[in-house]
Design an enzyme around this catalytic site. Structure first.
Site, PDB file in Angstrom:
ATOM      1  N   CYS A   1       0.811  -1.222   0.000  1.00  0.00           N
ATOM      2  CA  CYS A   1       0.000   0.000   0.000  1.00  0.00           C
ATOM      3  C   CYS A   1       0.849   1.278   0.000  1.00  0.00           C
ATOM      4  O   CYS A   1       1.384   1.656  -1.029  1.00  0.00           O
ATOM      5  CB  CYS A   1      -0.973  -0.027   1.168  1.00  0.00           C
ATOM      6  SG  CYS A   1      -2.374   1.101   0.971  1.00  0.00           S
TER       7      CYS A   1
ATOM      8  N   HIS B   1      -3.785  -5.938   1.713  1.00  0.00           N
ATOM      9  CA  HIS B   1      -3.606  -6.070   3.155  1.00  0.00           C
ATOM     10  C   HIS B   1      -4.191  -7.415   3.576  1.00  0.00           C
ATOM     11  O   HIS B   1      -4.385  -8.312   2.781  1.00  0.00           O
ATOM     12  CB  HIS B   1      -4.361  -4.948   3.884  1.00  0.00           C
ATOM     13  CG  HIS B   1      -3.839  -3.577   3.623  1.00  0.00           C
ATOM     14  ND1 HIS B   1      -2.669  -3.097   4.157  1.00  0.00           N
ATOM     15  CD2 HIS B   1      -4.355  -2.566   2.874  1.00  0.00           C
ATOM     16  CE1 HIS B   1      -2.478  -1.844   3.784  1.00  0.00           C
ATOM     17  NE2 HIS B   1      -3.484  -1.490   3.002  1.00  0.00           N
TER      18      HIS B   1
END
Length: 254
Positions: A109, A206
């Protein structure tokens, strides 16, 4: 200065096959949505495969170690990216050198975005990246959130959870981690997710990523072992729970 490594011995009665030195980047500022679980997964699987593990952390202003076998980094809010941006640019040459030498890396990310050329925030300010990945990110008008499933030519099905507003587009110097089967991916338009170059993986997934995708974890460990001239001969691991978690996550609606 960075802290001394924390050493975890291998499991099992046989002598250790060697040691794997894993560096976590910016755990104080870039470690959200369970990304710490990626480090734990790599450490545990290393032990189960018969390797001692040395865990190191690098935070803003620390000194990078001279040599590591594997690098992992997580996501963070825009404020976290702002706090690390100058420091990351300062260590960028060493990270690019490690990558060119074959050091495997997994960045999630926010660090995925900053491993590219730049990230332009929603306010229009530019956070420079280190250009390790041929990618560029611009903040979008909304968030891309939910379970995501990829088809990867290397790893097969890859499952994770995305939560980002950045819209990332790859240049010709990077290939995607996979194509999106369900979800948004890099930008919600071109069907790609993540980026790869050398032995480096950047991704928005994630969850954390690795507990549900042991093939990705072992791919990283294999490259860490062979980087130093070792032979990768994995021991059997019962991944039934990981497969079940992956299947459940893939079946859940966004």
């Amino acid at each position: 200065m960075s802290a001394d490594p924390v050493v975890y011995p291998h499991t099992g009665p046989a002598p250790a096959r060697g040691a794997i030195r894993i560096l976590q980047l910016y755990p104080r500022d870039m470690n959200i949505y369970g990304d710490w679980g990626n480090l734990l997964t790599l450490a545990r699987r290393s032990q189960w495969h018969g390797y001692d593990v040395e865990l190191l952390s690098y935070n803003n202003g620390d000194t990078l170690p001279d040599e590591v076998d594997l690098v992992v980094g997580g996501g963070g809010q825009d404020s976290g990216q702002e706090r690390i941006k100058k420091d990351l640019v300062s260590i960028g040459p060493q990270l690019r050198g490690w990558a060119a030498d074959g050091v495997p890396m997994l960045v999630i990310c926010g660090l995925y975005q900053l491993f590219g050329h730049r990230f332009v925030t929603g306010e229009g300010s530019e956070i420079p990246g280190i250009g390790l990945l041929d990618a560029e990110t611009v903040a979008g008008p909304g968030r891309l959130i939910g379970n995501i499933v990829l088809d990867s030519p290397t790893f097969g099905r890859v499952v994770g959870y995305e939560n980002h507003s950045g819209l990332t587009r790859l240049g010709p110097g990077a290939e995607p981690l996979g194509s999106v089967r369900s979800g948004d991916g890099n930008n919600g338009e071109d069907g790609t997710e993540g980026a790869r170059v050398h032995n480096v993986i950047g991704t928005y997934l994630h969850g954390p990523l690795l507990p549900k995708n042991p093939a990705v974890a072992d791919w990283l460990l294999e490259r860490a072992v062979t980087l130093r001239g070792g032979t990768w001969d994995p021991l059997p691991i019962d991944d039934a729970d990981a497969r079940h978690a992956s299947t459940v996550a893939a079946s859940r609606p966004r």
